[in-house]
Every structure is written in structure tokens, then in C-alpha cells.
Design an enzyme around this catalytic site. Sequence first.
Site, short mmCIF file in Angstrom:
data_model
loop_
_atom_site.label_atom_id
_atom_site.label_comp_id
_atom_site.label_asym_id
_atom_site.label_seq_id
_atom_site.Cartn_x
_atom_site.Cartn_y
_atom_site.Cartn_z
N SER A 283 36.76 48.76 44.51
CA SER A 283 36.15 49.61 43.49
C SER A 283 35.61 50.90 44.14
CB SER A 283 35.05 48.82 42.77
OG SER A 283 34.62 49.48 41.61
N ASP A 377 42.25 45.13 34.32
CA ASP A 377 41.02 45.79 34.78
C ASP A 377 40.38 46.51 33.60
OD1 ASP A 377 39.03 47.25 36.02
OD2 ASP A 377 40.28 47.93 37.68
N HIS A 411 38.92 43.43 37.09
CA HIS A 411 38.40 44.40 38.06
C HIS A 411 38.03 43.74 39.38
CE1 HIS A 411 36.79 48.20 39.36
NE2 HIS A 411 35.62 47.67 39.62
#
Length: 464
Positions: A283, A377, A411
Site C-alpha cells: 500500500s 482491491d 487490498h
Amino acid sequence: MWQVSARSLCRGSSRAWQKRLPWPGPAPAAPRSRGPAWSPGTAPAQGLSSMAPSIRLSPAARSLFDQPLAIAVQGLGPRQQVTLRTSLRDETRELFQASARYQAGDDGELDLARCPALPGGSFSGLEPMGLLWALRPEKPFWRLVKRDVQSPFLLQLEVFEGHGERHGRLLAQAQHERAFLRDGVRRIPVREGRIRATLFLPPGEDTFPGIIDIHGLGGGLLESRASLLANHGFATLALAYYQFEDLPQEPKELHLEYFEEAVNYMLQHPQVKGPGVGLLGFSKGAEVCLAMAAFLKNILAVASLNAPVAVTAIPLSYKDKIIPTVTLHQHKAKATNSKFLDYSDGMEDPFQAPGDQSRIPLEKSEAQLLFIVGQDDCVVKSEYHATEACKLLQAQGKKNFQILSYPGTGHCIDPPFFPLYHIGSHPVFHKRAALGGELRAYSKAQVHAWSQIQAFFKKYLIVN
């Protein structure tokens, strides 16, 4: 073993760098053999006779968290119906549990590598590791996090009679440690210059390929992924960059000079094999890794987990250049079946004006790039970001990139057997949000991606 056949997203060989992985089908049945040489996990449940059912585990008492655990039950009646349950408490004592219904064979044996779980539990089908990857928190929206990697998680396994909604009589139980450090791996706190980190070194006095591991928004120092990588032969530096000790609590900018200092530390270490290092990020941490590859020297390979190819939340600076943050629009959130919002459309497109001022100039990078993305995601359109970035690189004649795209994966992409975390706090808006992911598909993606990350770094960091 889950078999993956990769296919190109588009027609023609020009897009062979992009692989979308199909939905996993049913796991193939294991060969019918007498199975592994089982080592006893523990004795039968207290008070039962020596002929009572018992759990057999391999490895017997302790295994690494990312390592498969073979589970079998012996001494059941012919075709006896039982329910198996696993329980684990995290470091805050929050409880995670999973259960599955099984039927023993004619010989009273139950081997999870050969016996499918029946409907009615946390999962069904032939899933030898299902009792681990299907663990769910008793407290809603809680994530399993390991902060003290020097102590293992303790896994409790129980066998109950029957398939009722309420568990029947306890037939057998066992305990097993799920560890994060192999014997001989060294954990070394690093407080040199501005660096706040922990270095993990494999056993021995050799030199090892070096990796810097950077997590996403949330701050602090997370060591679990770095410690597990060190077990596989990498010198791994878990690097904090805010909200840890004397690092800034709410940074106005992230200075790449700090991360450059970490690169130099690794390359000067006598047990880190040069001439460069690898970067692994998730991320926001993956975003930082991509920026490091674009601006810093001695970066050989980057594995990016669901990264935006744009600066988010906190501006980045290096020397006299500042990359501003891309604009995020909360009002573009959309509803999902989970009743929690999907914010993935809320980011300004960094491949079109005006969002392109925040795009990371990956065309400057000479590092090998591995984009690992989840097709579900709900935080970042990570597959789109990776695809568009690779199109730009391809247009400039570069071939230093590849994409692994996983269906049913959201995610959060953790090492194998961490439970799915599909609803949690949005990393920027700090609201409860959909993060994405489907339980079974995600469990397969974890295992495959983890092996691909290791193979990628071995290929590009071990230079003859």
C-alpha cells in the site's frame, strides 16, 4: 497444491508481462498413500482411554507461520462424523476461531490432506490448511497482527463428536506453536543515524541478499513479514517511517533521504550481499518503494503489493523535488454487498491531468518491478495503476516489469495463513470500509504470491 495457469490480459505477445490468475478450482486430491510419518501433537483429551482418538500433527509441536501444517485424527470409529475446531488468541487476547465438519474413513482415519470438509463449517471441500486460513475474529472487523515475533502464536486444535450446531463431546485436543523465527535467525534492533528499524539475519556468517520491508499507513514498526522472509535466506530490514519512537507522529512530508539512509545502511552491512538491495512494500509502503526505485541508486528489484502509482496522503520529497499528494474524493465511494463503502474510485487518475502531477515517474527506474495486485482491491484501483504504469514503461522500450493479478483478492495481501481482513478502517479516511477479498480465493493468492516474491528476489538479488 493449487495449480496456476497464467494468461495474458490482451491478445498478442506484447502483454505477456501481465498475468491474471484464474479463480482457483477444487484442490486436486492427494495421492492415496499411507500419508506422512505423523508425529504426535498431544495426548487424547483428558480422561479418555489410550484407545481414544488422537490428533497427529506434522511438524509435531512447532512450525513457522507461513509453513503448511499437516493435520490428521486417528482412532475414530468407521465413518464417524466429527467437527474440528481451531482457536488462536492474538497478543491482545482477542479470539480467532474456525471449524469444519468431517467424516472419517472406513478405517477410522481422518487425514485433512485426503478428506474433504463437509458443508456447514467455516469452509468446505478438500482444504488441508482451511482450519488455519479460515480463522475469523470473535470481535468484528479485528485484524490478526503479530508485533512480538520472538514469541509464537499458540494454536489450539479440538475434535468434537458429531455435526450439531452445538459441539458434541470433546474427543481429542492438541496445541501447536506457530512461530515467526527459525532457529538461528538473528533479530537486531537498528538505531543508526535517523534509521529506526529491525534487521533480521539468517543463520550463519555468509552474505545474504538484502531486502527492505516497508508497511502501509498506520505507523509503527511491523516485523512479521520481514522475520518470515529472513527464514528463507534474506537479510531483511523492517523499516519504520512514522509514529515510532522519535520519528514524526504526523509527518507533513516523507523525505526519501531517510529511506536512502536505510539503503546505505544495508549495503554497508558486512552480511548483506551487494551490489544493491530489494524493496518489498504494501500500500503506502509500496508507493514509497516505487518512489525509491525512481529516485535512488542501488535498487535492484521492487515487489509492490497493491500500490498506487501516485503519492497519497503524505507528500514525498527528494532533494529539491516535491511530489504532491493525489486528490481523494470521498463522495465517489460506492456501496458494496457488505454494506460498507468501496473507496477505490475516489482517487484522481494519476495517468491523466490534473492527477498526473502526483504520479511516480517510474520511467526513471532501472529496477526490476513486480506488481502484485488484487482484483477486488476496494481501496486502490491497484490493477489499473499497475497496468497503466507498465504501458508507459513498455512504450519507452522497457521490459523491467511484470504483474501478478489475483481474483477474489482485496487490498490486504499478507504472508500465507494470515486470516482475511476484508472490512476494516480506511487508511486515509479512517472510516469503516470495504477492503475487498473472498476467503478461499485470497488464501490461494497468499500462498502463490509469497512463493513468487521469494523467487523474484532470488532471481534479481543474487548476482553472480
